[in-house]
Design an enzyme around this catalytic site. Structure first.
Site, mmCIF file in Angstrom:
data_model
loop_
_atom_site.group_PDB
_atom_site.id
_atom_site.type_symbol
_atom_site.label_atom_id
_atom_site.label_comp_id
_atom_site.label_asym_id
_atom_site.label_seq_id
_atom_site.Cartn_x
_atom_site.Cartn_y
_atom_site.Cartn_z
ATOM 1 N N ASN A 47 79.346 22.439 61.879
ATOM 2 C CA ASN A 47 79.495 20.980 61.791
ATOM 3 C C ASN A 47 78.246 20.303 61.242
ATOM 4 O OD1 ASN A 47 82.126 20.914 62.538
ATOM 5 N ND2 ASN A 47 81.753 20.467 64.697
ATOM 6 N N HIS A 103 82.766 27.392 70.455
ATOM 7 C CA HIS A 103 83.281 26.377 69.532
ATOM 8 C C HIS A 103 84.334 26.963 68.598
ATOM 9 C CE1 HIS A 103 82.441 23.319 66.116
ATOM 10 N NE2 HIS A 103 83.411 22.896 66.892
ATOM 11 N N GLU A 156 81.989 29.841 67.123
ATOM 12 C CA GLU A 156 80.531 29.776 67.301
ATOM 13 C C GLU A 156 80.240 29.950 68.800
ATOM 14 O OE1 GLU A 156 78.463 26.826 64.105
ATOM 15 O OE2 GLU A 156 79.828 25.839 65.471
ATOM 16 N N SER A 168 81.974 19.788 69.830
ATOM 17 C CA SER A 168 81.747 19.931 68.389
ATOM 18 C C SER A 168 80.283 19.770 68.030
ATOM 19 C CB SER A 168 82.523 18.854 67.628
ATOM 20 O OG SER A 168 83.884 18.931 67.922
HETATM 21 N N1 3HC Z 1 99.728 27.497 63.791
HETATM 22 C C1 3HC Z 1 100.036 28.710 63.254
HETATM 23 N N2 3HC Z 1 99.951 28.968 61.948
HETATM 24 C C2 3HC Z 1 99.576 27.965 61.133
HETATM 25 C C3 3HC Z 1 99.250 26.672 61.611
HETATM 26 C C4 3HC Z 1 99.336 26.457 63.009
HETATM 27 N N3 3HC Z 1 99.035 25.290 63.594
HETATM 28 N N4 3HC Z 1 98.879 25.897 60.566
HETATM 29 C C5 3HC Z 1 98.986 26.657 59.472
HETATM 30 N N5 3HC Z 1 99.393 27.899 59.808
HETATM 31 C C6 3HC Z 1 99.553 29.051 58.911
HETATM 32 C C7 3HC Z 1 100.827 28.955 58.101
HETATM 33 O O1 3HC Z 1 101.921 29.525 58.790
HETATM 34 C C8 3HC Z 1 100.464 29.762 56.871
HETATM 35 O O2 3HC Z 1 100.534 31.150 57.151
HETATM 36 P P1 3HC Z 1 100.870 32.228 55.976
HETATM 37 O O3 3HC Z 1 99.830 32.060 54.929
HETATM 38 O O4 3HC Z 1 100.780 33.534 56.696
HETATM 39 O O5 3HC Z 1 102.239 31.860 55.526
HETATM 40 C C9 3HC Z 1 98.985 29.429 56.655
HETATM 41 O O6 3HC Z 1 98.488 29.018 57.946
HETATM 42 C C10 3HC Z 1 98.806 28.356 55.640
HETATM 43 O O7 3HC Z 1 99.524 27.197 56.082
HETATM 44 P P2 3HC Z 1 100.328 26.203 55.129
HETATM 45 O O8 3HC Z 1 100.861 26.963 53.942
HETATM 46 O O9 3HC Z 1 101.290 25.419 55.950
HETATM 47 O O10 3HC Z 1 99.290 25.115 54.651
HETATM 48 P P3 3HC Z 1 97.906 25.335 53.949
HETATM 49 O O11 3HC Z 1 97.947 26.411 52.931
HETATM 50 O O12 3HC Z 1 97.453 23.973 53.551
HETATM 51 O O13 3HC Z 1 96.957 25.846 55.117
HETATM 52 C C11 3HC Z 1 95.297 25.338 56.689
HETATM 53 C C12 3HC Z 1 96.732 25.090 56.253
HETATM 54 C C13 3HC Z 1 95.155 26.768 57.175
HETATM 55 C C14 3HC Z 1 95.023 24.368 57.827
HETATM 56 C C15 3HC Z 1 94.358 25.086 55.469
HETATM 57 O O14 3HC Z 1 94.642 23.841 54.934
HETATM 58 C C16 3HC Z 1 92.898 25.174 55.813
HETATM 59 O O15 3HC Z 1 92.327 26.230 55.949
HETATM 60 N N6 3HC Z 1 92.261 24.007 55.967
HETATM 61 C C17 3HC Z 1 90.874 23.905 56.344
HETATM 62 C C18 3HC Z 1 90.766 23.983 57.830
HETATM 63 C C19 3HC Z 1 89.339 23.834 58.302
HETATM 64 O O16 3HC Z 1 88.394 23.750 57.540
HETATM 65 N N7 3HC Z 1 89.190 23.772 59.615
HETATM 66 C C20 3HC Z 1 87.901 23.589 60.231
HETATM 67 C C21 3HC Z 1 87.792 22.185 60.678
HETATM 68 S S1 3HC Z 1 86.239 21.875 61.430
HETATM 69 C C22 3HC Z 1 86.527 22.087 63.060
HETATM 70 O O17 3HC Z 1 87.606 22.357 63.507
HETATM 71 C C23 3HC Z 1 85.361 21.907 63.946
HETATM 72 C C24 3HC Z 1 85.493 20.715 64.817
HETATM 73 O O18 3HC Z 1 84.479 20.763 65.803
HETATM 74 C C25 3HC Z 1 85.369 19.386 64.065
#
Ligand code: 3HC
Length: 283
Positions: A191, A141, A153, A120
């Site tokens: 990040n 990433h 990334e 990360s």
């Molecule tokens: N696998 C497959 N599909 C998934 C899933 C998973 N694990 N999690 C969610 N989904 C899908 C759902 O099926 C749904 O699909 P649809 O719109 O086609 O029906 C869609 O994603 C939305 O899911 P939910 O309705 O259950 O829930 P949300 O609307 O809250 O969405 C989320 C969940 C996509 C995780 C959303 O909350 C989001 O985008 N959050 C921000 C995530 C983010 O910023 N991630 C980056 C983190 S930083 C990082 O990872 C870097 C590291 O180095 C720290």
């Protein structure tokens, strides 16, 4: 360009299992390795559950789900990834541990095998220097949850070759992701921006400016973020957030990156977010 058919993934946590799913769903063979057999079992369950969402939505059928799962082979043997064309290290965010893993597996790999790290924030140049193939070492990433997030990334260290960058860029596209090329620097691009924002939200909570729910509502409704910064920290893992902030703080020697004391306290107490069912919220 180097053909990549088999991917070895080291570490079966949230990121390793998500990467395994994305690769297997794109038709690649996956060898998922973790020293803890329980982590491998959990990873297969997570992938199964994630695929079930797609089956429910009728974007995947049961046969498709079975075929994806069949392409994921698991092993607790460190050298199980030896025959992979590309190895992705996705272990805990700890530089000494990553170096230990890289040095243990490298002798088993073919000379042309590319090693990527899903770190990360840790320096790609420094991790590459711990191997005998800094030209075939690159940062790859992914973002959590991997099956959903479109970005990858591609981070080049000082010695990463153009051929290596091209091969992993092509792979990211084959996985249906959008790659962006980034120069090596602590936290890379996303990040570097995201984690200080989350850290600031933790300071706001610690100072009692508003409740966790209100802070998250503020950023969701005021900035159109899909989830608030504290809920996002629970998703990423408070330990990962702290590790990134520590790397930023040490790398830039700038107090603006100091981790919030509340974050440190919560990590010390084992409140790591969703994975421990307790973070800023309970699960
Ligand atoms: N696998 C497959 N599909 C998934 C899933 C998973 N694990 N999690 C969610 N989904 C899908 C759902 O099926 C749904 O699909 P649809 O719109 O086609 O029906 C869609 O994603 C939305 O899911 P939910 O309705 O259950 O829930 P949300 O609307 O809250 O969405 C989320 C969940 C996509 C995780 C959303 O909350 C989001 O985008 N959050 C921000 C995530 C983010 O910023 N991630 C980056 C983190 S930083 C990082 O990872 C870097 C590291 O180095 C720290």
């Amino acid at each position: 360009m180097q053909t990549i058919n088999t991917i070895g993934i080291i570490g079966a946590g949230a990121m390793g299992s998500g990467i395994a799913q994305a690769c297997a769903a794109s038709g690649l063979q996956v060898i998922l390795q973790d020293v803890q057999p329980a982590a491998l079992e959990r990873a297969l369950k997570t992938v199964g559950g994630s695929l079930d969402r797609l089956v429910k939505k009728a974007t995947l059928d049961e046969a498709g789900k079975a075929a994806i799962l069949q392409r994921i082979q698991t092993s607790s043997e460190p050298t199980a990834v030896a025959k992979a064309d590309l190895v992705i290290e996705a272990a805990t965010e700890n530089e000494a541990l990553k170096i230990k893993i890289l040095q243990a597996i490298e002798p088993a790999l073919a000379p042309e095998t590319i090693i990527a790290t899903n770190t990360s924030s840790i320096s790609i140049t420094r991790l590459a220097a711990a191997t005998q193939r800094p030209d075939r070492f690159v940062g790859l990433h992914f973002f959590n949850p991997v099956p959903v997030m479109a970005l990858v990334e591609i981070i080049s260290g000082l010695k990463t070759s153009q051929a290596t960058q091209d091969a992993v860029t092509e792979l990211a596209r084959a996985l249906g992701k959008t790659p962006i090329g980034v120069k090596n620097s602590a936290g890379f691009v996303v990040n570097r921006i995201l984690c200080p924002m989350i850290n600031e939200a933790i300071f706001a909570l610690q100072e009692g400016l508003a409740s966790a729910e209100e802070i998250d509502a503020g950023m969701k409704l005021g900035c159109n973020h899909p989830i608030g910064p504290l809920a996002l920290c629970d998703l990423i893992g408070l330990d990962v957030e702290l590790a990134v902030m520590e790397v930023l703080y040490e790398s830039f020697n700038d107090s603006k990156y100091r981790p919030a004391p509340l974050l440190k306290e919560m990590v010390a107490a084992g409140m790591l977010g969703r994975k421990t069912r307790r973070g800023f919220y309970s699960y």
